[in-house]
Design a protein around this motif. Structure first.
Motif, PDB file in Angstrom:
ATOM      1  N   ASN A   1     -59.049  54.815   2.621  1.00 49.89           N
ATOM      2  CA  ASN A   1     -58.833  56.229   2.271  1.00 49.89           C
ATOM      3  C   ASN A   1     -59.993  56.821   1.466  1.00 49.89           C
ATOM      4  O   ASN A   1     -59.799  57.407   0.387  1.00 49.89           O
ATOM      5  CB  ASN A   1     -57.520  56.382   1.494  1.00 49.89           C
ATOM      6  CG  ASN A   1     -57.004  57.813   1.511  1.00 49.89           C
ATOM      7  OD1 ASN A   1     -57.537  58.675   2.204  1.00 49.89           O
ATOM      8  ND2 ASN A   1     -55.960  58.069   0.745  1.00 49.89           N
ATOM      9  N   HIS A   2     -61.204  56.705   1.995  1.00 49.78           N
ATOM     10  CA  HIS A   2     -62.371  57.262   1.302  1.00 49.78           C
ATOM     11  C   HIS A   2     -62.311  58.781   1.193  1.00 49.78           C
ATOM     12  O   HIS A   2     -62.954  59.362   0.302  1.00 49.78           O
ATOM     13  CB  HIS A   2     -63.651  56.851   2.030  1.00 49.78           C
ATOM     14  CG  HIS A   2     -64.042  55.421   1.819  1.00 49.78           C
ATOM     15  ND1 HIS A   2     -63.426  54.380   2.479  1.00 49.78           N
ATOM     16  CD2 HIS A   2     -64.975  54.847   1.010  1.00 49.78           C
ATOM     17  CE1 HIS A   2     -63.969  53.238   2.105  1.00 49.78           C
ATOM     18  NE2 HIS A   2     -64.915  53.486   1.212  1.00 49.78           N
ATOM     19  N   GLU A   3     -61.572  59.431   2.083  1.00 47.11           N
ATOM     20  CA  GLU A   3     -61.461  60.881   1.976  1.00 47.11           C
ATOM     21  C   GLU A   3     -60.768  61.285   0.674  1.00 47.11           C
ATOM     22  O   GLU A   3     -61.060  62.342   0.108  1.00 47.11           O
ATOM     23  CB  GLU A   3     -60.715  61.436   3.186  1.00 47.11           C
ATOM     24  CG  GLU A   3     -61.558  61.396   4.457  1.00 47.11           C
ATOM     25  CD  GLU A   3     -60.839  61.986   5.657  1.00 47.11           C
ATOM     26  OE1 GLU A   3     -61.040  63.186   5.918  1.00 47.11           O
ATOM     27  OE2 GLU A   3     -60.087  61.249   6.308  1.00 47.11           O
TER      28      GLU A   3
ATOM     29  N   GLU B   1     -62.134  63.715  -2.234  1.00 48.88           N
ATOM     30  CA  GLU B   1     -61.298  64.774  -2.801  1.00 48.88           C
ATOM     31  C   GLU B   1     -61.275  64.688  -4.327  1.00 48.88           C
ATOM     32  O   GLU B   1     -61.422  65.700  -5.026  1.00 48.88           O
ATOM     33  CB  GLU B   1     -59.877  64.669  -2.240  1.00 48.88           C
ATOM     34  CG  GLU B   1     -58.984  65.837  -2.605  1.00 48.88           C
ATOM     35  CD  GLU B   1     -57.594  65.721  -2.001  1.00 48.88           C
ATOM     36  OE1 GLU B   1     -56.700  66.469  -2.424  1.00 48.88           O
ATOM     37  OE2 GLU B   1     -57.406  64.859  -1.107  1.00 48.88           O
TER      38      GLU B   1
ATOM     39  N   GLU C   1     -65.266  54.675   9.769  1.00 44.12           N
ATOM     40  CA  GLU C   1     -64.963  55.977   9.172  1.00 44.12           C
ATOM     41  C   GLU C   1     -66.197  56.683   8.616  1.00 44.12           C
ATOM     42  O   GLU C   1     -66.086  57.772   8.044  1.00 44.12           O
ATOM     43  CB  GLU C   1     -63.942  55.803   8.039  1.00 44.12           C
ATOM     44  CG  GLU C   1     -62.570  55.347   8.490  1.00 44.12           C
ATOM     45  CD  GLU C   1     -61.795  56.465   9.172  1.00 44.12           C
ATOM     46  OE1 GLU C   1     -61.375  57.401   8.479  1.00 44.12           O
ATOM     47  OE2 GLU C   1     -61.623  56.369  10.405  1.00 44.12           O
TER      48      GLU C   1
ATOM     49  N   LYS D   1     -66.803  60.412   9.549  1.00 42.68           N
ATOM     50  CA  LYS D   1     -65.774  61.281   8.971  1.00 42.68           C
ATOM     51  C   LYS D   1     -66.012  61.495   7.477  1.00 42.68           C
ATOM     52  O   LYS D   1     -65.840  62.602   6.947  1.00 42.68           O
ATOM     53  CB  LYS D   1     -64.389  60.664   9.200  1.00 42.68           C
ATOM     54  CG  LYS D   1     -63.228  61.554   8.762  1.00 42.68           C
ATOM     55  CD  LYS D   1     -61.900  60.846   8.927  1.00 42.68           C
ATOM     56  CE  LYS D   1     -61.563  60.609  10.374  1.00 42.68           C
ATOM     57  NZ  LYS D   1     -60.193  60.049  10.542  1.00 42.68           N
ATOM     58  N   ILE D   2     -66.417  60.432   6.779  1.00 41.88           N
ATOM     59  CA  ILE D   2     -66.675  60.534   5.341  1.00 41.88           C
ATOM     60  C   ILE D   2     -67.901  61.403   5.081  1.00 41.88           C
ATOM     61  O   ILE D   2     -67.896  62.257   4.180  1.00 41.88           O
ATOM     62  CB  ILE D   2     -66.866  59.124   4.742  1.00 41.88           C
ATOM     63  CG1 ILE D   2     -65.570  58.325   4.852  1.00 41.88           C
ATOM     64  CG2 ILE D   2     -67.310  59.207   3.286  1.00 41.88           C
ATOM     65  CD1 ILE D   2     -65.740  56.831   4.629  1.00 41.88           C
TER      66      ILE D   2
ATOM     67  N   ALA E   1     -66.892  64.951   5.441  1.00 39.91           N
ATOM     68  CA  ALA E   1     -66.062  65.416   4.312  1.00 39.91           C
ATOM     69  C   ALA E   1     -66.937  65.742   3.107  1.00 39.91           C
ATOM     70  O   ALA E   1     -66.708  66.733   2.402  1.00 39.91           O
ATOM     71  CB  ALA E   1     -65.029  64.351   3.948  1.00 39.91           C
TER      72      ALA E   1
END
Length: 220
Positions: free
Chosen positions: A55-57, A61, A83, A86-87, A90
């Motif tokens: 859950n690096h997102e 955050e 990922e 995606k990271i 973000a």
């Protein structure tokens, strides 16, 4: 659940090399210079494969919330995986490219940990993550989601702070509390190093196996 006889179940905690994982101010200064991170900038980081369960997102955050109050903070990610794209997106979407450092897979993890002021883990679920024990051995206060057995090593208010899974605000509050209180951070660091040496060192793990083997031998 598995109906194993209780007397035949033995728990031996993970152990880390506390000689290899220890504070290294010289390496910290060198890496901060290499990454263009100011010597007085607060830095947190995560060491974990870039996979969905980590859950690096959520890390990104929480970093966004920290940046709003501490614009000079920097964030380090060690690891690689599916990922990554995606990271990266973000981070860019939140305008944080200048303060994020994606280092990929590294062989010098003890040195990288030394450049951090805190360690963060944002996983959806865990077992007994060795990365937290390594960070504690280096003397890093830990801010983590309260999953798996992490609460057995991270004691809120003593060695760091725990947050509900998915709660970026709780994570950022823990980081800001540590960043803004050097005396508290130093107290956490001293307690962590001692806890790991006593309970989760390689010596402690080997002793656990020795005691198990002796108990089996004596029963025979």
């Amino acid at each position: 659940n598995e109906r194993f006889p209780a007397e035949r179940v033995h728990v031996i905690p993970n152990g880390v090399d506390t000689d290899r994982f220890q504070p290294n101010p010289a390496a910290a200064a060198e890496l901060r210079h290499e990454l263009n991170i100011p010597a007085d900038a607060p830095v947190t980081g995560i060491v974990a494969a870039l996979r969905p369960e980590k859950n690096h997102e959520l890390f990104v955050e929480a970093a966004t919330l920290v940046q709003r109050k501490l614009p000079g903070a920097h964030f380090v990610l060690v690891g690689d995986g599916p990922e990554r794209a995606k990271i990266v997106a973000a981070i860019a979407n939140r305008g944080l490219n200048d303060c994020f450092h994606l280092l990929g897979s590294r062989s010098d993890v003890p040195e990288v940990l030394s450049l951090l002021d805190t360690f963060m883990l944002t996983s959806h679920h865990e077992a007994n993550p060795v990365s937290i024990l390594e960070a504690m051995a280096v003397g890093l206060p830990v801010v983590s989601t309260n999953v798996g057995s992490i609460s057995e090593s991270v004691e809120p208010g003593v060695t760091g702070y725990l947050a509900e899974p998915g709660n970026a605000l709780e994570l950022s509050d823990g980081l800001l509390t540590i960043f803004n209180n050097r005396e508290l951070s130093a107290r956490f660091a001293a307690a962590e190093r001692q806890r790991v040496v006593t309970n989760w060192s390689l010596d402690a793990m080997v002793l656990g196996y020795e005691e198990l083997l002796w108990s089996v031998f004596k029963r025979k």
